[in-house]
Design an enzyme around this catalytic site. Structure first.
Site, PDB file in Angstrom:
ATOM      1  N   LYS A 109      -7.170  -0.521 -10.093  1.00 39.64           N
ATOM      2  CA  LYS A 109      -7.899  -1.183  -8.992  1.00 39.64           C
ATOM      3  C   LYS A 109      -9.148  -0.384  -8.631  1.00 39.64           C
ATOM      4  O   LYS A 109      -9.060   0.828  -8.381  1.00 39.64           O
ATOM      5  CB  LYS A 109      -6.986  -1.287  -7.770  1.00 39.64           C
TER       6      LYS A 109
ATOM      7  N   SER B 230       0.838  -1.202   0.000  1.00 36.43           N
ATOM      8  CA  SER B 230       0.000   0.000   0.000  1.00 36.43           C
ATOM      9  C   SER B 230       0.868   1.245   0.000  1.00 36.43           C
ATOM     10  O   SER B 230       1.892   1.310   0.683  1.00 36.43           O
ATOM     11  CB  SER B 230      -0.884   0.001   1.251  1.00 36.43           C
TER      12      SER B 230
ATOM     13  N   TYR C  56      -2.056   5.937  -5.240  1.00 35.38           N
ATOM     14  CA  TYR C  56      -3.124   6.903  -5.491  1.00 35.38           C
ATOM     15  C   TYR C  56      -2.466   8.028  -6.284  1.00 35.38           C
ATOM     16  O   TYR C  56      -1.518   8.656  -5.776  1.00 35.38           O
ATOM     17  CB  TYR C  56      -3.669   7.470  -4.176  1.00 35.38           C
TER      18      TYR C  56
ATOM     19  N   HIS D 288     -13.139  -1.906  -2.886  1.00 37.31           N
ATOM     20  CA  HIS D 288     -12.299  -1.434  -1.786  1.00 37.31           C
ATOM     21  C   HIS D 288     -12.761  -2.073  -0.455  1.00 37.31           C
ATOM     22  O   HIS D 288     -12.732  -1.443   0.597  1.00 37.31           O
ATOM     23  CB  HIS D 288     -12.380   0.097  -1.699  1.00 37.31           C
TER      24      HIS D 288
ATOM     25  N   THR E 124      -5.099   2.819  -7.758  1.00 36.30           N
ATOM     26  CA  THR E 124      -6.446   2.728  -7.176  1.00 36.30           C
ATOM     27  C   THR E 124      -7.283   3.896  -7.669  1.00 36.30           C
ATOM     28  O   THR E 124      -6.929   5.060  -7.457  1.00 36.30           O
ATOM     29  CB  THR E 124      -6.355   2.715  -5.638  1.00 36.30           C
TER      30      THR E 124
HETATM   31  C1  LIG Z   1      -7.805  -1.702   6.667  1.00 34.49           C
HETATM   32  C2  LIG Z   1      -7.810  -1.622   5.169  1.00 34.49           C
HETATM   33  C3  LIG Z   1      -6.956  -0.736   4.539  1.00 34.49           C
HETATM   34  C4  LIG Z   1      -6.944  -0.652   3.141  1.00 34.49           C
HETATM   35  N1  LIG Z   1      -6.049   0.174   2.547  1.00 34.49           N
HETATM   36  C5  LIG Z   1      -6.012   0.239   1.196  1.00 34.49           C
HETATM   37  C6  LIG Z   1      -5.054   1.062   0.536  1.00 34.49           C
HETATM   38  O1  LIG Z   1      -4.216   1.705   1.167  1.00 34.49           O
HETATM   39  N2  LIG Z   1      -5.095   1.108  -0.821  1.00 34.49           N
HETATM   40  C7  LIG Z   1      -5.989   0.389  -1.557  1.00 34.49           C
HETATM   41  O2  LIG Z   1      -5.983   0.469  -2.780  1.00 34.49           O
HETATM   42  N3  LIG Z   1      -6.890  -0.418  -0.963  1.00 34.49           N
HETATM   43  C8  LIG Z   1      -6.916  -0.504   0.386  1.00 34.49           C
HETATM   44  N4  LIG Z   1      -7.826  -1.341   0.985  1.00 34.49           N
HETATM   45  C9  LIG Z   1      -8.708  -2.183   0.153  1.00 34.49           C
HETATM   46  C10 LIG Z   1      -8.067  -3.553  -0.140  1.00 34.49           C
HETATM   47  O3  LIG Z   1      -7.012  -3.437  -1.052  1.00 34.49           O
HETATM   48  C11 LIG Z   1      -9.072  -4.541  -0.739  1.00 34.49           C
HETATM   49  O4  LIG Z   1      -9.715  -3.936  -1.830  1.00 34.49           O
HETATM   50  C12 LIG Z   1     -10.134  -5.032   0.254  1.00 34.49           C
HETATM   51  O5  LIG Z   1      -9.611  -5.135   1.562  1.00 34.49           O
HETATM   52  C13 LIG Z   1     -10.644  -6.404  -0.187  1.00 34.49           C
HETATM   53  O6  LIG Z   1     -11.654  -6.838   0.646  1.00 34.49           O
HETATM   54  P1  LIG Z   1     -11.461  -7.887   1.859  1.00 34.49           P
HETATM   55  O7  LIG Z   1     -10.890  -7.094   2.989  1.00 34.49           O
HETATM   56  O8  LIG Z   1     -12.846  -8.355   2.074  1.00 34.49           O
HETATM   57  O9  LIG Z   1     -10.525  -8.990   1.385  1.00 34.49           O
HETATM   58  C14 LIG Z   1      -7.843  -1.438   2.388  1.00 34.49           C
HETATM   59  C15 LIG Z   1      -8.700  -2.332   3.033  1.00 34.49           C
HETATM   60  C16 LIG Z   1      -8.698  -2.433   4.406  1.00 34.49           C
HETATM   61  C17 LIG Z   1      -9.605  -3.428   5.065  1.00 34.49           C
END
Ligand SMILES: Cc1cc2nc3c(=O)[nH]c(=O)nc-3n(C[C@H](O)[C@H](O)[C@H](O)COP(=O)(O)O)c2cc1C
Length: 347
Positions: A222, A104, A132, A246, A158
């Site tokens: 994404k 990330s 981003y 997300h 993203t």
């Molecule tokens: C705590 C947390 C932080 C996240 N941070 C980012 C991030 O920094 N960048 C991003 O593109 N997606 C982020 N996501 C989304 C994840 O990449 C992903 O799309 C999502 O967690 C998938 O769903 P799941 O948690 O049910 O597996 C985040 C998700 C969570 C739960």
């Protein structure tokens, strides 16, 4: 080996409640968060029998990176809130498992240090970097060059975040800032100042085109859910799509990732690889996503639960468990590789 649900319970016991809520929570009424998991439960498998084939081979290749199984680590922020070893632990376990970790942009460890931790385990680990696009294109380029020098193999841009999602648990808990001592290391600019991530509603395909011209790395988008956007992405020279809402953290009531997948698979017609994330908790979920057109899946929260429960060992437990479950589900479906999973196996 514990299930992902058991690891979540263990993580919840260890985490401060506001940090657990940050990881577990999502936008608004969390309708999309629940829909992601329900979309898997609603579908059943229709297995084939007597197909021979023997041992399974789980390996796939996505955008030039080899994966030992069709499961990768989705980008999630702030791993050092989950465990003091943070992203280094995640990187070590993921490299040992032979799959991709998407770092990330909002990691609490610098991308260079994450790459070192991965290389300590595997000579040529597959790290991708999530970005981003920033309103200041020079700063975006500065971050991209850093990631390139650290040796990442692809960029994951993203695009579902023109503004931040409304995470109501965080508002209630007044969780807005990282605790003292933790910073988002990848946001240090040329002068050594740590900037904030800026979301920008100005971003368009032009900004993506500019990035396309400035890096040779494969680019994945994404957060694509609409088939028309998938078609535009094919024309924009990207190398893959991540079908994702997300984890329900941006637009609440957005379509479940699995429900969006078939139309996107049809729109890209096999021209681009598709990674799906959102709600994957079991090997049978992976099999359903692959059968409906994904080439691999990403897991977000499960990795955080493993990390919070037991550091690097906990992340390894999540990845080993899913590998075992995917292998088992393939066997029971009469398939010996991900390529043999077809839409007729899902109803
Ligand atoms: C705590 C947390 C932080 C996240 N941070 C980012 C991030 O920094 N960048 C991003 O593109 N997606 C982020 N996501 C989304 C994840 O990449 C992903 O799309 C999502 O967690 C998938 O769903 P799941 O948690 O049910 O597996 C985040 C998700 C969570 C739960």
């Amino acid at each position: 080996m514990r299930t992902i649900a058991e690891l979540e319970t263990a993580a919840r016991e260890r985490l401060e409640p506001a940090h657990y809520d940050f990881f577990a929570g999502a936008a608004g009424d969390e309708v999309t968060l629940q829909a992601n998991e329900e979309a898997f439960r609603r579908r059943c498998l229709v297995p084939r029998v007597l197909r021979g084939g023997g041992k399974r081979d789980l390996a796939v290749e996505i955008a030039g990176s080899p994966l030992s199984m069709p499961v990768l680590v989705a980008p999630t922020a702030f791993h050092r809130l989950a465990h003091p070893d943070g992203e280094r632990a995640t990187a070590g376990a993921t490299a040992a498992a032979g799959t991709v970790m998407v770092v990330s942009m909002a990691s609490t460890t610098a991308v260079e240090d994450i790459a070192d931790a991965a290389r300590a385990v595997a000579p040529d680990p597959a790290l991708w970097f999530q970005l981003y696009l920033q309103p200041d294109p020079e700063f975006t380029e500065h971050v991209v060059r850093r990631a390139e020098r650290a040796g990442v193999r692809a960029l994951v841009v993203t695009v579902d975040s023109p503004v931040y999602g409304r995470r109501e648990r965080d508002h209630r808990n007044e969780f807005h800032d990282l605790p003292p001592g933790l910073i988002v290391e990848n946001l240090r600019d040329g002068e050594g100042r740590v900037r904030d991530i800026e979301m920008s509603a100005e971003l368009s395909w032009e900004h993506l085109g500019r990035l396309r011209e400035r890096t040779k790395l494969p680019l994945l988008l994404k957060g694509v859910l609409h088939p028309e956007d998938a078609r535009l992405a094919v024309g924009a020279g990207v190398d893959g799509l991540v079908v994702s809402n997300h984890g329900g953290r941006q637009l609440d009531t957005a379509v479940a990732a699995l429900d969006a997948l078939p139309a996107l698979a049809e729109a890209v017609g096999g021209v681009l690889p598709l990674v799906l994330d959102g709600g994957v908790r079991r090997g049978t979920d992976v099999v359903k996503a692959l059968a409906l057109g994904a080439d691999a899946v990403g897991i977000g929260r499960p990795v955080l639960w493993g990390l919070a429960a037991a550091g690097r060992e906990g992340v390894a437990e999540v990845l080993d468990r899913l590998r075992e479950e995917v292998d088992h589900a393939l066997a029971l479906c009469g398939a010996k590789s991900p390529a043999e999973l077809t839409a007729d196996l899902v109803r």
